[in-house]
Write a protein that holds these residues in place. Structure first.
Motif, short mmCIF file in Angstrom:
data_model
loop_
_atom_site.label_atom_id
_atom_site.label_comp_id
_atom_site.label_asym_id
_atom_site.label_seq_id
_atom_site.Cartn_x
_atom_site.Cartn_y
_atom_site.Cartn_z
N GLY A 1 39.14 43.20 41.72
CA GLY A 1 38.70 41.86 41.34
C GLY A 1 39.37 40.74 42.09
N GLN A 2 40.09 41.04 43.19
CA GLN A 2 40.77 40.02 43.97
C GLN A 2 39.96 39.69 45.23
OE1 GLN A 2 43.54 38.63 42.76
NE2 GLN A 2 43.59 40.06 41.02
N GLU A 3 40.34 38.59 45.86
CA GLU A 3 39.69 38.20 47.11
C GLU A 3 40.12 39.13 48.24
OE1 GLU A 3 37.44 35.80 47.93
OE2 GLU A 3 37.19 35.50 45.77
N ILE B 1 41.74 46.06 46.98
CA ILE B 1 42.01 44.76 46.37
C ILE B 1 40.72 44.16 45.81
CG2 ILE B 1 42.70 42.38 46.86
CD1 ILE B 1 44.66 43.44 48.88
N VAL B 2 39.64 44.28 46.56
CA VAL B 2 38.35 43.77 46.10
C VAL B 2 37.90 44.50 44.85
CG1 VAL B 2 35.91 43.53 46.71
CG2 VAL B 2 37.67 42.99 48.40
N SER C 1 42.42 46.30 51.79
CA SER C 1 41.57 45.17 51.46
C SER C 1 40.46 45.56 50.49
CB SER C 1 40.97 44.57 52.74
OG SER C 1 40.18 43.43 52.44
N VAL D 1 50.39 42.32 38.18
CA VAL D 1 49.84 41.85 36.90
C VAL D 1 50.93 41.80 35.84
CG1 VAL D 1 48.25 42.42 35.02
CG2 VAL D 1 47.49 42.62 37.39
N ASP E 1 51.75 37.13 42.72
CA ASP E 1 50.59 37.09 43.60
C ASP E 1 50.25 38.53 44.03
OD1 ASP E 1 48.72 36.79 45.64
OD2 ASP E 1 49.72 35.05 46.53
N PRO E 2 49.02 39.01 43.81
CA PRO E 2 48.68 40.39 44.18
C PRO E 2 48.94 40.69 45.66
CG PRO E 2 46.98 39.45 42.79
CD PRO E 2 47.91 38.33 43.14
N ARG E 3 48.82 39.66 46.50
CA ARG E 3 49.04 39.89 47.93
C ARG E 3 50.48 40.26 48.25
NH1 ARG E 3 46.85 34.47 50.45
NH2 ARG E 3 48.07 33.71 48.67
N LEU F 1 49.28 46.57 42.53
CA LEU F 1 48.52 45.54 41.81
C LEU F 1 48.89 45.52 40.33
CD1 LEU F 1 44.97 45.94 43.45
CD2 LEU F 1 46.75 44.26 43.96
N TYR G 1 54.37 35.01 50.10
CA TYR G 1 53.49 35.27 48.96
C TYR G 1 54.21 35.14 47.61
CZ TYR G 1 50.79 37.34 52.74
OH TYR G 1 50.11 37.55 53.91
#
Length: 590
Positions: free
Chosen positions: A164-166, A160-161, A157, A522, A527-529, A518, A589
């Motif tokens: 630049g992702q949630e 991921i942040v 997690s 891209v 979806d990055p998830r 990731l 996803y």
């Protein structure tokens, strides 16, 4: 490939080789890799320290405090006995462990449950090997149900942040993790149950599994054994204990000579006898007239009330790794004496104090009754438990621990606050409410895990910043040209992560694969998830070797397992994880 990416790849290969050799703790190896990349100007100071500024290590530290409170208050301890007393004890144990592990970090959970499982097996005359491996595997399966089940999830997690992702919410992975865990529990309770080894000899001791320990004892100068042969002394006909060798003049290292324990070998004063056998029988050797343990005489006169015997499992981060008891001055450092050592492969030779220790070794320690309280949860030991099975005094604060844990989950799930703030609040509540003292809270935090997380996050940032993640992503992206779609990508990423987890550590594998995943997302506009959850499950579900995850190593020697046992039982679990994950992740996803 750029020059920086090439340097990063070289450092990672060297890191993997050193980790496989198991000469140094992962924190040291991963830290050295980050420092090397910093000195080579591949990354700047901001990337090198990114892991230490991340909330993920602090979050897992707070979760360890909550887990420590559960241990001290015995919140879940008695539950183990009730589960094992059911009609289908294995299924009950693994199913309940998986559910609890979804909200309690799996390492302290296994440390809390394993001694209870061992004691129950001893009382029932059942082999511990039938339950300890499933306990570890179930805790890993439960760790993928929510984001707080394991430290690996938090590393994913956080990376991921950084990209630049949630961040992933507490239950964002549940829609995939719960079916993976349910399928794993089913496989473990059916196919896995048939593949589990039974290491119990049964005939020699029906009350406990006969695990071989080694112990050294000296022939007293004025004792009745001096001048008698081994056959005449009766040391060759002991129940459950085998005299392996005699070390003549063992006290003088320069003149030490190993003799075969032949029946006609005449014992001399000062001879050191090396025994192997069941732990209970080894303790009985202290009652043999004319024999004195090499360790006991130097331990606080440790006989009588206030003295207990403990099993302590050497952790992968222990300062004891690669050193002998003599080198580490074990007695003075831990206020206890090791009277026996058990290693899963049984390859022990020489004097007790000279044996280089490995991760997973079980030390039989003679010490004061406070030994468990002082060293349980310390980075040097994965698990500490009293041999006699005496239950420690529990504080009546279980209700407070449950309320704090439920409140933490509810607040974080509803996104009233961040997971870090919710975990920190729960930790403050259990300490302020008296569930455990401030000193116990500090001891509950596994500093090695926290620091390893921080360094791994920094290393993951280095993989992304150097451009190596993008280069690898282009290669993995070729799978998309085979026409297998997202399913093929998910299987490829999960398999690569599983292999890295078994060779390195779960945290390192996640840190290395998240930037790659990731970059794939891209490049292919996904979806990055999709990639993040694939890495998360692959890194958390480590079933094939005892070295992939700390809980596996904790039960490795306790259950008397062989290395191949994990591959045999873990193979169908890994297959079920791949099948369920590759089916659901693209649907959810994709």
């Amino acid at each position: 490939m750029t020059f920086d990416a090439a340097i990063t790849l070289g450092v990672l290969v060297a890191t993997a080789l050193v980790l496989v050799l198991d000469r140094f703790p992962p924190i040291v190896v991963l830290g050295a890799a980050v420092v090397a990349l910093l000195f080579a100007d591949v990354i700047d100071t901001e990337v090198a320290l990114s892991g230490f500024s991340s909330p993920a290590p602090a979050t897992i530290g707070a979760l360890y405090v909550v887990a420590g409170a559960a241990t001290v208050t015995g919140t879940f301890a008695s539950l183990v006995d009730r589960l094992l007393d059911r009609r289908r004890p294995l299924f009950s144990l693994v199913a309940c462990t998986a559910m609890i592990s979804s909200v309690v970090p799996n390492t302290p959970l296994v440390a809390m449950f394993a001694p209870r499982v061992v004691r129950w097996c001893q009382r029932r005359g059942v082999s511990e090997s039938r339950f300890l491996m499933p306990l570890s595997f179930a805790s890993l399966l439960g760790g993928v149900i929510t984001m707080i089940g394991t430290s690996t999830n938090l590393v994913v997690s956080d990376l991921i942040v950084q990209a630049g992702q949630e961040p992933l919410g507490v239950f964002d992975i549940t829609i995939v993790g719960l079916p993976v865990a349910a399928a794993g529990v089913l496989v473990l309770s059916t196919i896995g149950a048939r593949l589990l080894p039974d290491r119990s000899p049964g005939a020699t001791d029906l009350t406990r599994q006969a695990r071989e320990f080694q112990m050294a004892a000296r022939i007293d100068a004025e004792g009745p054994l001096v001048g008698r042969t081994i056959a005449e002394s009766g040391l060759r006909a002991l129940d459950g204990v085998f005299l392996a060798m005699v070390d003549r003049h063992g006290a003088d290292q320069s003149r030490s000579t190993a003799l075969a324990a032949a029946p006609d070998t005449v014992l001399q004063a000062g001879d050191v006898c090396c025994f192997v056998g069941d732990v209970g029988r080894v303790l009985d050797l202290h009652d043999v007239a004319g024999l004195t343990s090499l360790e006991r005489a130097h331990l606080l006169d440790a006989v009588g009330p206030g003295t207990d015997v403990f099993e302590a499992v050497v952790s992968p981060s222990s300062r004891l790794l690669g050193s002998s008891l003599r080198d580490t001055e074990f007695r003075s450092r831990y206020s206890g004496a090791v009277i026996a050592i058990h290693r899963a492969d049984g390859q022990l030779s020489g004097q007790l104090g000279r044996i280089p220790l490995r991760a997973g070794d079980v030390l039989l320690v003679l010490a004061g009754s406070s030994f468990a309280r002082q060293w349980r949860g310390h980075a040097d030991f994965s698990l500490v438990a009293a041999v006699d099975g005496a239950s420690p005094v529990r504080r009546p604060r279980s209700w407070l621990v449950l309320l704090a844990a439920l409140g933490m989950i509810l607040v974080a799930a509803l996104r009233f606050t961040s997971l870090f703030e919710a975990a920190l609040g729960a930790a403050i509540v259990v300490v302020a409410g008296g569930a455990l003292t401030t000193q116990e809270a500090w001891r509950a935090v596994n500093v090695n895990v926290v620091l390893t997380m921080a360094v791994a996050i920094s290393l993951g940032g280095a993989v992304a910043a150097s451009g190596l993640a993008g280069d690898i992503a282009l290669l993995v992206g070729e799978v998309d040209r085979l026409g297998l779609g997202n399913v093929g990508l998910v299987v490829t990423v999960m398999l690569a992560t599983i292999v890295l987890t078994e060779l390195l550590t779960n945290t390192a594998a996640a840190a290395l694969m998240i930037p790659v995943g990731l970059s794939i997302a891209v490049n292919l506009d996904l979806d990055p998830r999709l990639m993040a959850v694939s890495v998360l499950i692959g890194a958390s579900c480590s079933f094939l070797t005892p070295i992939g995850y700390q809980t596996n190593l904790m039960v490795f020697s306790l259950g008397g397992y062989r290395f191949s046992d994990f591959a045999r039982v873990g193979a169908p679990l890994t297959l079920s994880t791949l099948v369920v994950g590759a089916t659901l992740i693209p649907l959810v996803y994709g």
